[in-house]
Write an enzyme that holds these catalytic residues in place. Structure first.
Site, PDB file in Angstrom:
ATOM      1  N   THR A 119       0.820  -1.214   0.000  1.00 19.93           N
ATOM      2  CA  THR A 119       0.000   0.000   0.000  1.00 19.93           C
ATOM      3  C   THR A 119       0.852   1.260   0.000  1.00 19.93           C
ATOM      4  O   THR A 119       1.917   1.317   0.625  1.00 19.93           O
ATOM      5  CB  THR A 119      -0.921  -0.006   1.229  1.00 19.93           C
ATOM      6  N   THR A 125      -6.273   1.015  -1.474  1.00 19.77           N
ATOM      7  CA  THR A 125      -6.500  -0.340  -1.953  1.00 19.77           C
ATOM      8  C   THR A 125      -6.498  -0.449  -3.469  1.00 19.77           C
ATOM      9  O   THR A 125      -6.686  -1.535  -4.013  1.00 19.77           O
ATOM     10  CB  THR A 125      -7.842  -0.879  -1.410  1.00 19.77           C
ATOM     11  N   GLU A 239      -4.650 -15.291   3.156  1.00 22.09           N
ATOM     12  CA  GLU A 239      -4.568 -14.207   4.133  1.00 22.09           C
ATOM     13  C   GLU A 239      -5.934 -13.941   4.770  1.00 22.09           C
ATOM     14  O   GLU A 239      -6.059 -13.822   5.996  1.00 22.09           O
ATOM     15  CB  GLU A 239      -4.058 -12.948   3.450  1.00 22.09           C
TER      16      GLU A 239
END
Length: 381
Positions: A119, A125, A239
């Site tokens: 990021t 995002t 994740e």
């Protein structure tokens, strides 16, 4: 409940790290080095590393069980989940030489790989819009740019970095030209890398990182140049499932705390848990936690069967984060003023679990994904 033996062993380990340990760290915003070191020595952080590279070679469901029990014990597993899923990019897409070079040392604890630099301040995002560049010069790349929310960079030896090696040409996706690298953080800090902590409402060791023409050996490129976004994307389901398991553990902890207090606390001559206004919210939080847990199990089943699991992984993360946040609110409401008292640990855990409404992906983006890719609605962004 799968992996009962692992769960029991993790709970036993966590007994040595009570609330007082985490409160002290939280006050000083310190890294849980003793906890991470013991988790490493016990082999838990190497659960997903194959045995021929020094790990346990366990399935994702075992890693999920480890993280769920850490959270259910009132601990903070953020530094543990990071190493589990960040390592996956190297494991799935690194060369055999790269895996031999780094994975055994990560498994043994000689090296920490907990930093994932993706990021940027201007991209959020929207990963395709990152501007950090990696320019090839002979046998090295020169990195220039800035990253934000790169947690645990100051406590890691290695970092996975996503940078742009070329601009997409007409007809290509915006994500074309992104590449992934492994950085030796100590070497990089001697060559222009800066790491600045960001103090946040929870103890998450997050930072901003600056790259001022930092050289990285070309041999540290993972996979093919320009294919980095695909490599990063392939690890996102794992994740999200692991984060979902943590949130289920958090919800269990909050519900246990609220239930115990409601049984013991006597006001107006009766336990407050006898009142439906107290017991119904706890019961609803429990039902929602169990529903989220079942979605985590389904996502794990599909992942381990090598079936498409994007919607399930996203729903598991969203539902579990919602369940943990609901349970956190219920625990505070049940405890009244004591819910805000540091010694009860609820306010600390409340702050920690609130993060997962936003990270590693926000609830709104999950809803957008489901709307577009499951329900066939027009793309919203």
């Amino acid at each position: 409940m799968r992996h009962a033996d692992i769960r029991q062993a993790v709970r036993k380990l966590c007994e040595a790290y009570p609330g007082s340990y985490w409160r002290e760290l939280d006050r000083e915003r310190s890294y849980p080095a003793a906890f991470v070191d013991e988790m490493t020595r016990s082999g838990y952080l190497a659960a997903l590393i194959p045995q021929d590279h020094g790990g346990s070679g366990l399935p994702l469901s075992a890693a999920a069980a480890i993280l769920e029990e850490i959270q259910a014990a009132g601990c903070n597993g953020a530094s543990c989940h990071a190493q589990m899923y960040v390592m996956g990019t190297l494991l799935r897409h690194g060369s055999e030489e790269q895996k031999r070079r780094w994975l055994p040392r990560i498994a043994s604890g000689e090296l920490r790989l907990q930093a994932f630099a993706v990021t940027e301040p201007g991209s959020g995002t929207d990963t395709a819009s990152i501007t950090t560049t990696a320019r090839r010069e002979g046998e090295r790349y020169i990195i220039r740019g800035r990253k934000i929310w790169t947690s645990r960079a100051a406590h890691s030896d290695l970092m996975i970095l996503l940078a742009r090696t070329s601009q997409p040409v007409e007809g290509q996706k915006r994500t074309a030209g992104l590449s992934v690298f492994v950085l030796d953080i100590e070497d990089a800090r001697r060559s222009g890398l800066t790491i600045d902590p960001i103090r946040t409402m929870m103890n998450h060791a997050t930072t901003t990182i600056g790259f001022d023409d930092v050289p990285v050996p070309a041999e540290n490129l993972i996979g093919k140049e320009g294919e980095g976004f695909r490599y990063i994307l392939s690890g996102m389901n794992a994740e999200r499932i692991l984060i979902a398991a943590e949130c289920v553990g958090d919800a269990r902890w909050f519900i246990d705390k609220a239930s115990a207090y409601a049984r013991e606390r006597v006001v107006f001559g009766r336990p407050i848990g006898q009142n439906q206004g107290v017991q119904f919210p706890i019961a609803r939080a429990y039902a929602n936690m169990r529903a989220a847990s079942l979605m985590v199990e389904e996502a794990l089943r599909r992942y381990e069967a090598d079936e498409p699991c994007g919607p399930e992984a996203n729903m598991a993360k969203m539902l579990a984060a919602d369940a943990s946040f609901e349970a956190a609110n219920v625990a505070i409401q049940t405890h009244g003023g004591f819910g805000f008292a540091e010694d009860f640990d609820i306010e600390r855990k409340f702050r920690e679990t609130r993060l997962y409404q936003v990270a590693p992906i926000s609830t709104n983006l999950i809803l957008s994904h489901l709307a577009e890719h499951v329900l066939g609605l027009p793309r919203s962004y």
